[in-house]
Scaffold this active site. Sequence first.
Site, PDB file in Angstrom:
ATOM      1  N   ARG A 143      -3.065   4.213  -2.206  1.00 34.49           N
ATOM      2  CA  ARG A 143      -1.703   4.390  -1.691  1.00 34.49           C
ATOM      3  C   ARG A 143      -1.001   3.055  -1.448  1.00 34.49           C
ATOM      4  NH1 ARG A 143      -0.515   8.736   1.691  1.00 34.49           N
ATOM      5  NH2 ARG A 143      -2.746   8.873   2.095  1.00 34.49           N
ATOM      6  N   TYR A 169       0.575  18.199   4.469  1.00 36.84           N
ATOM      7  CA  TYR A 169       0.231  17.324   5.604  1.00 36.84           C
ATOM      8  C   TYR A 169       1.392  17.126   6.574  1.00 36.84           C
ATOM      9  CZ  TYR A 169      -2.741  15.671   1.699  1.00 36.84           C
ATOM     10  OH  TYR A 169      -3.567  15.565   0.607  1.00 36.84           O
ATOM     11  N   CYS A 192       9.994  29.237  -5.266  1.00 39.03           N
ATOM     12  CA  CYS A 192      10.165  30.499  -4.556  1.00 39.03           C
ATOM     13  C   CYS A 192       9.280  30.528  -3.332  1.00 39.03           C
ATOM     14  CB  CYS A 192       9.860  31.663  -5.481  1.00 39.03           C
ATOM     15  SG  CYS A 192      11.187  31.881  -6.637  1.00 39.03           S
TER      16      CYS A 192
HETATM   17  N1  LLP Z   1     -11.756   5.564  -1.853  1.00 42.18           N
HETATM   18  C1  LLP Z   1     -12.173   6.812  -1.612  1.00 42.18           C
HETATM   19  C2  LLP Z   1     -13.585   7.110  -1.657  1.00 42.18           C
HETATM   20  C3  LLP Z   1     -11.248   7.814  -1.303  1.00 42.18           C
HETATM   21  O1  LLP Z   1     -11.680   9.037  -1.058  1.00 42.18           O
HETATM   22  C4  LLP Z   1      -9.869   7.500  -1.268  1.00 42.18           C
HETATM   23  C5  LLP Z   1      -8.877   8.531  -0.988  1.00 42.18           C
HETATM   24  C6  LLP Z   1      -9.476   6.190  -1.547  1.00 42.18           C
HETATM   25  C7  LLP Z   1     -10.455   5.234  -1.827  1.00 42.18           C
HETATM   26  C8  LLP Z   1      -8.037   5.745  -1.570  1.00 42.18           C
HETATM   27  O2  LLP Z   1      -7.398   5.934  -0.348  1.00 42.18           O
HETATM   28  P1  LLP Z   1      -5.908   5.354  -0.143  1.00 42.18           P
HETATM   29  O3  LLP Z   1      -6.008   3.852  -0.116  1.00 42.18           O
HETATM   30  O4  LLP Z   1      -5.071   5.835  -1.265  1.00 42.18           O
HETATM   31  O5  LLP Z   1      -5.472   5.903   1.171  1.00 42.18           O
HETATM   32  N2  LLP Z   1      -3.853  13.266  -0.907  1.00 42.18           N
HETATM   33  C9  LLP Z   1      -3.834  12.564   0.354  1.00 42.18           C
HETATM   34  C10 LLP Z   1      -4.753  11.376   0.355  1.00 42.18           C
HETATM   35  C11 LLP Z   1      -6.170  11.729   0.006  1.00 42.18           C
HETATM   36  C12 LLP Z   1      -7.016  10.524  -0.092  1.00 42.18           C
HETATM   37  C13 LLP Z   1      -8.335  10.856  -0.655  1.00 42.18           C
HETATM   38  N3  LLP Z   1      -9.182   9.747  -0.805  1.00 42.18           N
HETATM   39  C14 LLP Z   1      -2.405  12.180   0.687  1.00 42.18           C
HETATM   40  O6  LLP Z   1      -1.510  12.510  -0.088  1.00 42.18           O
HETATM   41  O7  LLP Z   1      -2.141  11.586   1.727  1.00 42.18           O
END
Ligand code: LLP
Length: 462
Positions: free
Chosen positions: A318, A363, A390
């Site tokens: 992210r 969320y 919808c």
């Molecule tokens: N590494 C692992 C093992 C992870 O499970 C994740 C995210 C990341 C790295 C990367 O995390 P980031 O830096 O992007 O926060 N769909 C959710 C977020 C789910 C994250 C899952 N794992 C949302 O839209 O907020």
Amino acid sequence: MSGHPAAGAAAARPLEQHVWPTTAALTTDGELTLAGLTATDLARDFGTPAFVLDEQHFRDRARLFRDSFSEAFGSVGAEVDVYYAGKSFLSVAVARWAREEGLRVDTCTGGELAVALRAGVPGAEIGLHGNNKSDDEITRAIEAEVGRIVVDSFAEIDRVAELARAAGRDGGARVPVMVRVTTGIHAGGHEFISTAHEDQKFGVSLTGGQALAALQAVLEHPELELLGAHTHIGSQIQDAAAFEANARKMLALRAELQAATGYLLPELDLGGGYGIAYVPSDVPIDVPALARDLADVVGSVCAELGTTVPRISIEPGRSVVGSTTVTLYTVGVVKPVTLEDGSVRTYVSVDGGMSDNIRPALYEAEYTARLANRTGSAETVAARVVGKHCESGDIVISDIELPADVARGDLLAVPATGAYGRSMASNYNHVLRPPVVAVADGAARVIVRRETEDDLLSLDVG
Ligand code: LLP
């Protein structure tokens, strides 16, 4: 109706720059530009909805992570690998950019692995995660000679060893693995995206010596090379202290394994999860400051424990791609709705919604928006931006003040949609998934094309 007295043509409200891509700017007419291209031109050339991704911003974020962490950890004698977490958004182009800026790529399915490989990322620079990898995914990762497979359970340790054997990996080159550890640190923006507390599906817990036992189990397999332990405590984390507490636990585990077996883990992966700004009041994680704090913790804890400093890896997703992207929508129906208390809420419908951004529904994630094709009136209305699905929960932004003259045909831009937007997009209601358009130096190109009805119909074999 909330709002302010009409003041005719208004001065454009300034951009809250920390929420927008770095090349975002406003023309004197209040039109949004990205990398020098106006929203109107982008919408005309590529249609809406569209994800517009600022390539320079992506590259800058990737390099900021690499440089900040390398410098900070270099000062305590550790090398660092930054893995771009492909789940946030992966395409061939962004995998290449990530690599060009010195990052590796973290994948968590066969599909993500396929994209990284197609982008030409060498296997050695790819990691494979997942709590439920198929035999096929593991075998493909072994064949691609990925830099590491992160095993998620005791059962999987045996299975990876068996598949490594089947692929002829006994004796010679061993398959590098890490063990995913849950440290009990609970952090993140929402229960569903906090991943290292106890009652959830990922990893092996520190409690009761389970993680230690899993690391020892890997050591017993001659086909496997125990590279290290891995942890990821959640996502959209704004609190730097959670990362430090987690690092301490992992270093203690490393020392414990050394005491028990004499084996010192060469690496630790401290995961991703760094928070960004979605709305103006959000404060994004200060990446260089966090890198310095984490490096200090790792350096001093290793000194206390009398161990050498491990190679460190991190996995931001992210925080690399999130702020690089703006979703451009076209406004359709604008409907004033009188609420029970007599006030009016203006429902502004756009031509996408929960199929291109499920995060508000999933969320309760918050976003901001602005008119992108003009300034709009100074008078504002209390608005809710909704999609075309919808479903009444199809909300993009629950509460926002928009110019009172917002009208059909206007363009609305929603920033910070780069992470978990296109990557979590669906075909709900058979809506076509939007393209991703990369912009750089006054030029735009499609890096993921818009889905077509032919794409949809080609899957439906009758
Ligand atoms: N590494 C692992 C093992 C992870 O499970 C994740 C995210 C990341 C790295 C990367 O995390 P980031 O830096 O992007 O926060 N769909 C959710 C977020 C789910 C994250 C899952 N794992 C949302 O839209 O907020």
